[in-house]
Structures are given as structure tokens and as C-alpha cells.
Design an enzyme around this catalytic site. Structure first.
Site, PDB file in Angstrom:
ATOM      1  N   ASP A 125      10.602   2.707   5.115  1.00 56.02           N
ATOM      2  CA  ASP A 125      10.023   3.773   4.311  1.00 56.02           C
ATOM      3  C   ASP A 125       9.447   4.833   5.242  1.00 56.02           C
ATOM      4  O   ASP A 125       8.804   4.510   6.240  1.00 56.02           O
ATOM      5  CB  ASP A 125       8.930   3.208   3.400  1.00 56.02           C
ATOM      6  N   HIS A 132       2.951  15.937   0.765  1.00 52.64           N
ATOM      7  CA  HIS A 132       2.327  14.621   0.581  1.00 52.64           C
ATOM      8  C   HIS A 132       1.478  14.249   1.791  1.00 52.64           C
ATOM      9  O   HIS A 132       0.323  13.843   1.659  1.00 52.64           O
ATOM     10  CB  HIS A 132       3.413  13.554   0.353  1.00 52.64           C
ATOM     11  N   GLU A 198       4.988   5.883  -5.968  1.00 52.61           N
ATOM     12  CA  GLU A 198       5.394   6.935  -5.030  1.00 52.61           C
ATOM     13  C   GLU A 198       6.793   7.388  -5.414  1.00 52.61           C
ATOM     14  O   GLU A 198       7.731   6.587  -5.437  1.00 52.61           O
ATOM     15  CB  GLU A 198       5.361   6.446  -3.578  1.00 52.61           C
ATOM     16  N   GLU A 200      10.132   8.849  -4.650  1.00 56.71           N
ATOM     17  CA  GLU A 200      10.939   9.015  -3.435  1.00 56.71           C
ATOM     18  C   GLU A 200      12.424   9.012  -3.791  1.00 56.71           C
ATOM     19  O   GLU A 200      12.822   8.589  -4.872  1.00 56.71           O
ATOM     20  CB  GLU A 200      10.684   7.861  -2.446  1.00 56.71           C
ATOM     21  N   ASP A 230       8.131   3.520  -4.638  1.00 55.09           N
ATOM     22  CA  ASP A 230       7.494   2.576  -3.716  1.00 55.09           C
ATOM     23  C   ASP A 230       6.091   2.271  -4.218  1.00 55.09           C
ATOM     24  O   ASP A 230       5.109   2.913  -3.832  1.00 55.09           O
ATOM     25  CB  ASP A 230       7.447   3.195  -2.310  1.00 55.09           C
ATOM     26  N   ARG A 234      -3.324   0.964  -3.210  1.00 51.77           N
ATOM     27  CA  ARG A 234      -4.108   1.828  -2.308  1.00 51.77           C
ATOM     28  C   ARG A 234      -5.335   1.129  -1.734  1.00 51.77           C
ATOM     29  O   ARG A 234      -5.746   1.412  -0.606  1.00 51.77           O
ATOM     30  CB  ARG A 234      -4.558   3.087  -3.049  1.00 51.77           C
ATOM     31  N   GLN A 237      -4.202  -1.266   0.910  1.00 48.75           N
ATOM     32  CA  GLN A 237      -3.778  -0.473   2.056  1.00 48.75           C
ATOM     33  C   GLN A 237      -4.973   0.037   2.879  1.00 48.75           C
ATOM     34  O   GLN A 237      -4.947  -0.016   4.117  1.00 48.75           O
ATOM     35  CB  GLN A 237      -2.951   0.719   1.558  1.00 48.75           C
ATOM     36  N   LYS A 250       2.371  -2.664   0.329  1.00 51.99           N
ATOM     37  CA  LYS A 250       3.689  -2.127  -0.008  1.00 51.99           C
ATOM     38  C   LYS A 250       4.691  -3.242  -0.276  1.00 51.99           C
ATOM     39  O   LYS A 250       5.890  -2.971  -0.354  1.00 51.99           O
ATOM     40  CB  LYS A 250       4.200  -1.288   1.162  1.00 51.99           C
ATOM     41  N   THR A 254       9.378  -2.492  -4.746  1.00 51.63           N
ATOM     42  CA  THR A 254       9.913  -1.137  -4.666  1.00 51.63           C
ATOM     43  C   THR A 254      11.061  -1.094  -5.667  1.00 51.63           C
ATOM     44  O   THR A 254      11.984  -1.909  -5.569  1.00 51.63           O
ATOM     45  CB  THR A 254      10.423  -0.836  -3.246  1.00 51.63           C
ATOM     46  N   GLU A 360      -2.505  11.509  -5.047  1.00 44.62           N
ATOM     47  CA  GLU A 360      -2.622  12.963  -4.889  1.00 44.62           C
ATOM     48  C   GLU A 360      -2.979  13.641  -6.215  1.00 44.62           C
ATOM     49  O   GLU A 360      -3.784  14.562  -6.247  1.00 44.62           O
ATOM     50  CB  GLU A 360      -1.294  13.538  -4.388  1.00 44.62           C
TER      51      GLU A 360
END
Lengths: 418, 418
Positions: A125, A132, A198, A200, A230, A234, A237, A250, A254, A360
Site C-alpha cells: 500500500d 491526503h 480509505e 484507493e 483499505d 486509526r 495505528q 491495516k 482490504t 480527513e
């Protein structure tokens, strides 16, 4: 290029995501049947496994489609990829001589269950969307240090977990993890409270390599593209990622869209990467347009409620193309295999409604979103369904990917219950 | 447990690394033969693939050893692992009734080429040796901040690249990479100048899982252990690793020793992890001795010169066991597969001659090592051969792993030459 018409009438309908121009590759089953390889055409699926068995498709002296994944075709390389596409067009085009022979191999998409279209060899990834990276960097390090010093020079990436990649429709169980907030004195083991998506694109490596390859070679090696979500924990992480990067945050799942859209189908939509304020070193320089004009959208639907669009952006917002990411991936000699999956990194545009993650969109939870139902969200709640959509708008046709959908289930009451 | 004697006389010789107590699993070929599964016994290899074909070994209704890797056995689980070991002991023990039948299936190890003993599903590397983490942290962040805040609470790990794992004896090409020293104004693309080894043990997952597992379950799922050298490009790493961890710095190659030493062979050597200054959360707590007393050594031989021992330590220096690492790896629900390889992290003891990397031994290049030949080394030079050795010292016998060897070749003149 205009719409290529097919004798499968639904493929010629305005807005249908699977016209003859597309011909994406998937794996499907109907009822209790064994999963097999298929190609989407309009609202039907051509059973490629059966078509090969019958001799209608014959690309090699051995079977390419007797396993329920597209990796064997990937390994054949670009000449065979082109031969299959040419044969499919010949079989499915308006006025095809073999129409009557082909027709029995069509199955209705509505009745089909879709499976993982390929065996993921390894999963990488990236973190290669500038808006971002700037947003996340601003939140965590301040606007002055938003982009790390290396960011404009290499597509930052990390290895993910191939075993956790699942096809659209797979339910996603909220993970447990070790957490420690900035005000906690001790860590604790608890369900993730800041679960995120996420947005992507995923690029799939077709041609293997064993040593450094150029950006042009990398583009040649890519087989196709999927939408990719993905899922990201948070809070896990935040506690784990220093100094070696994300790991369990993560590794829950996915999700990818069910159809591999080939590079050939995307050719008319090639676009350049954005202007660069710092020139790349020669080995990573652009050598042609290697991004694609693909409109992207994320919707969120709380359980039993309608979906709200929470983000709209475009793949052209990427700072690095998948070809540049793959070239960088091989600089150290890293061997690449057919079926390696490369996540683009979260795709966000410059304005707020273009942001591809809740981190975000809600600015770290400080500015909750309001959905159409009136509910608010900082992060994903149990029962929420997240859907990624992608489309390239052609001249009288659309290249679609099939939605990438996942519903989040509550965490297990205890993580070790069986 | 004393030496178990075998009718293969060399297996009973003092110091032979492959007595009947060991029975490690590898893949071998002689001349142009197809690689097949084999078990080391003294200076011979029992051809398990042929023994199964003949019916001498029969553990399942289907062939477990008709492919040149041990993954199918791993998938069978602990009962079949035990059954194979019992059968091998019965066939190879002193006085075995079937000696005459077995003897034709023995091949001389000296004539054999050894291959990768298993297909690496995915590869994870940890950072779980306290002395190593303290040394590296002291160099980069100062002695006050040597251990990151999470280090005493979770075994920090990152996903590596399975495609880059190679068997002992494979030559290692010095990589190119993007580099930028602290005094450089711009990055450049150049051969790595700070190429390093990392002395590690690798644990191999046998039993798959799909959700969080306990530490005890994790220990039960581990199939066996190998020596592991995680070749590391320190200058590439320094530039790339923030914020998402090592990527190309670790993707050139990881070498493993050729024989999988089973957990059963290591049972007599189980040891506790070190005392903890901070209690682990319940889900990671020790539940029995899950490290092993394995003496480890690294030698370095410049081209055409004798080898010097540059490090000696023990696997018991680890802060976290492989079982704790695997349990942590699954906390978020990450699915694990047979053939997943978990690197322990660099193993260093408390004193200077016990450090498992040149980064630590030369203290970032500031204190070059002097080899027996009089040459000095800060990092690896072209032509250097690095060898990892491991042995568990039993009561009148030794459990060996087979050396893990790699010679470093010069970088390509240009990385894209073919």
C-alpha cells in the site's frame, strides 16, 4: 473512441458500466456451482472457463481458465492479454458470426455470486496522494511539516497483508487492538473506536520481474486496476506505528471491487501526473501519461437508511502513478509476481468534499459529517455500509468497475470467542 | 533427554547437528534430479517423497510430499506432524526392523543441493530483541528515548516481502536505492553503501487461523524454526522509513537456513522470556516457556580469507517469543496461513560481542570491527561471506540448523542492465 456495440443488447445501454469497450475479468458462480472465470458484458457474464473447455477460446496449449482466478493469464504477458481481448471482441461484437455458439455461455449477472478475481500474491500500500498526505501530515505534525522530507522524491509505501484482501460484499468485523490514547496512562486491549475507510485504486502486477525495472517497463507489466478500500483502525495505528509503520491497524481487511478492469480498456483515459515542484530523479521520471481519468465516489449508508455521498474525487489527483510505484518497488531488486496488488494510497482532492477518508473528512473527529438522514459520523459505526464507485466517462459509454462494498459488523464480545 | 541412537552411524557422532533427536525438514536434489522433500539424519538425507511414493510413509489418503515444499504437511496440523515424527523415529532408530527397506532411500548430504524448504506465504519481521532495539534507539534518538513508548507493551513488527526470501547459499546482489545523507542537499540513486546483516530466528506458521488466537494457540500453531538473516540497506532505510517504516531497505533478500527444525526437536530447550519491568496485557502474557536455548553465531569472511566470528548470542535474549508475536499478529483478525514466516527481530545480547548486526557492532560505522585477517569493517563489503550458525546443546547431542550463508556480490553497474 466511441461505443463499441455488442449483440448483447444491455451492453449498449447508456450508462451500463460493462460495454464491449470494457470487458473486465472476474470470478463468479451461480447457486452451488464451482466458481469460474468470467467476463462482464452488459448485464451478463461470459463463462470463459466453459468457453475455453469447449475450444471457443484457445490461447495456449494448456488451460488458462481452469482455476478460479486470473493469475495464469497474467503470467502469459501482454501479447496473450491482447489476444484474449481481441477474441472476446470478435465473439461479442454486433454481427459476430459465432453469436449462436457463444450465447449458451452467457449467464445473468443478477444471479451470480462474485468471488475474488485473482489470488493476491503480495499486497503493498502506498501513500502517494498529495492532498491526503498533506491533510494527514497537517493533523499530526502541523502544516509546516505536513509532507515528510522524502515525500516529493519517492512514492512512500509499506507492505500490507495479502491474506486480508477480500472481495466486495464481504462483511468486515470491527477489530480489537491494543490502544493507548494521548491521555491514557496505560494501554488497553479493546475494540477499535476509530475505524475508517480509505478510497484507493489497486493496480495488479501481471508480468513478473526479478530486478529493477524502468517506469515504462512497470507500466507494461501492470495487468489491470480495481477499486480498493483499505480499512484502517486509526487508534490502533496511532499507538503501534512508530517506528516501523502500520501493522495490525491495516490487517483486518482490504476490500476490492469484483472486476479487474484491464489497462486496454482504460487506454482512452490516460492522463499525466500533476505538475511537480521538485523534479524526480531520472529512474522515477514520468515517461508518458500513466494515470487515468476515473471519477471516484464514496457513499455511506447507516443500517436501514439511504446512502449519502461523502466523498467525490478522481484518480488523476495522485502524485505518483502505479507505474512509478511499481518501478520504485523494484529498485532494491525486490522480485515481483503476477497477482501482486499495489494500493495507490488514499485519493483525496484539494477540497473538503473530495477527501477519501473519514480521518480527513471529520478532521480527526473534530468536525463530524452530517449524513442525509441527519445522523453524524466522525468514524464508521457498526452497521454502516461503505461503497466505493468508479467510472471512466467515454464518448458515449462508461467504463465501470463494479461497486466495492463492505458493511461493518460489531466487534466480537471477546476477541477469543469461537 | 539423551542422544537417541540411529542405525545411520554418522547421526550418533559427537557434534553431528542432525542426530535422531533432530530430524529437520528440507528440500533437496542431486544432480539434475527434481527437488524433493527430505529429512536430515547424520550425513545423509532420507528421501521422504520417494518413501511416501513407495508406501513406506503413509500419513494421508493423498500425497503430502509430491511437491518440493513442506507446506502440505504444515496444513495437516499437530497430530499429523507428530505421526510423521514417530514414523521417522521408528524407521531410523537403532535396531529398526525396516532398516533394509529404508536404506535405499538415503542419499549423501554432501552430494545434495538444498532448496527453499517451504513456500513462504507471507513474511513478517519483528523488532523484539531488547538489546538490539535499545542499541538502535540510542544511536538514533539518544539513550533517554531509546525504546519507543509502545515497545514494552507490544512486539513491534512490520510486513516484509515474501518474494525476497531465499535459501542459504543464494548470492546476494548489493542493491541500488534512493539515498540522502544528513548533509546532502538532494537525494541520489546509487548503490547501497551501508549494507548490513541481521541475525534472527524465523518461526514458521503451520496451522492457519482466521481471527485472534491466544499465545498458547499461537505456540501450538508454529511448525518449526530456521535461522534468518534479514539483509538490510541502512542508508536506503534512513531516507525512506519515515513515516511508514522500512520498505526497499529490506526487500533485496532475506536468507534462511535450509532445514526446518521442528518444535518437537526443540522441546527440551524451552526457556522463559526475560523478566519484565512492565507487565504485558493479558492477551500477550507468557503462558509457559516459549523461547529456546539456541546458541547463535555470526562469522564474516572477506573474499579469499578465513572467517572471523563477529557475534555470539542466544535466542533466549529475545523479549518476546514467536508465540507472542504470532498472537499479536492476529489481534486485528489478520488471517494467517501455513508457510507464513515470522522473523524474530535482530538478536543481540547485552555486551558488544553479542550484537547481531554491523550497525550495532560498528556503532553506526564509528567503531569499525577488526577481523582476524587484520581488515576492518563498518558494513559489508563486496565479496564478504556472512554465515549464521545455530545449535541447541543437548545431553550428549546437538540440534543444528545447517548454516545460513550468503556472499555479497557487487552492485550492478547500472541497475537496469539486463
Amino acid at each position: 473512441m466511441p461505443l463499441m456495440t455488442s449483440w448483447v443488447a444491455s451492453a449498449n445501454t447508456a450508462g451500463n458500466p460493462f460495454p464491449l469497450n470494457n470487458l473486465p475479468y472476474g470470478v463468479f458462480s451461480i447457486g452451488a456451482e464451482t466458481p469460474r472465470c468470467g467476463v462482464a458484458i452488459g448485464d451478463m457474464i461470459l463463462d470463459v472457463t466453459a468457453a475455453e473447455e469447449s475450444g471457443l477460446i484457445a490461447l495456449a496449449d494448456y488451460a488458462l481458465f481452469d482455476m478460479p482466478f486470473w493469475n495464469p493469464l497474467m503470467e502469459e504477458g501482454p501479447a496473450v492479454w491482447a489476444a484474449l481481448r481481441a477474441r472476446l471482441v470478435a465473439l461479442l461484437a454486433e454481427g459476430a458470426a459465432e453469436r449462436d455458439t457463444v450465447e449458451p455461455y452467457l449467464a445473468p449477472m443478477a444471479a451470480a455470486q462474485l468471488h475474488m478475481p485473482f489470488a493476491v500474491s503480495e499486497y503493498t500500500d502506498f501513500y502517494a496522494g498529495r492532498h491526503h498526505a498533506t491533510n494527514v501530515g497537517t493533523m499530526f505534525r502541523g502544516v509546516e511539516n505536513a509532507l515528510p522530507p522524502n515525500w516529493l522524491h519517492i512514492p512512500i509505501g509499506y507492505n500490507g497483508r495479502a491474506s486480508s484482501v477480500v472481495v466486495s460484499g464481504t462483511e468486515i468485523r470491527r477489530p480489537w487492538g491494543q490502544l493507548k490514547g494521548p491521555n491514557d496512562t496505560q494501554p488497553r486491549f479493546a475494540p477499535c473506536a476509530r475505524f475508517d475507510l480509505e478510497l484507493e485504486m489497486g493496480a495488479i502486477v501481471g508480468t513478473p520481474s526479478d530486478g529493477p525495472i524502468t517506469v515504462q517497463e512497470a507500466d507494461d507489466h501492470i495487468f489491470g486496476y480495481v477499486l480498493l478500500n483499505d480499512w484502517s483502525a486509526r487508534d490502533i495505528q496511532a499507538w503501534e506505528y512508530q517506528p516501523l509503520g502500520p501493522f495490525q491497524a491495516k490487517a483486518t481487511a482490504t476490500s476490492i471491487s469484483p472486476w479487474i478492469v484491464t489497462k486496454a480498456a482504460l487506454e482512452p483515459f490516460r492522463r499525466d501526473t500533476p505538475a511537480r515542484e521538485v523534479a524526480l530523479l531520472d529512474h522515477l521520471k514520468d515517461c508518458g501519461p500513466m494515470l487515468y481519468d476515473i471519477e471516484l465516489e464514496v457513499t455511506m449508508a447507516p443500517e436501514g437508511q439511504p446512502a449519502s455521498t461523502i466523498a467525490s474525487t478522481n484518480y488523476t489527483e495522485m502524485y505518483y502513478s502505479a507505474a512509478q510505484q511499481l518501478a520504485h518497488h523494484t529498485t532494491s531488486g525486490c522480485p515481483m509476481h503476477a497477482g501482486d496488488l499495489l494500493g495507490s494510497g488514499t485519493i483525496s482532492g484539494p477540497t473538503k468534499p473530495e477527501r477519501g477518508s473519514l480521518l480527513e473528512l471529520s478532521w480527526g473527529g473534530k468536525e463530524p459529517l452530517t449524513l442525509e438522514s441527519g445522523e453524524t459520523r466522525s468514524f464508521i459505526e457498526d452497521g454502516d455500509t461503505l461503497t466505493l464507485k468508479g467510472a471512466a466517462q467515454g464518448d458515449g459509454y462508461v467504463i465501470g468497475f463494479g461497486d466495492c462494498v463492505g458493511t461493518v459488523l460489531p466487534a466480537l464480545e471477546t476477541p477469543y470467542e469461537r
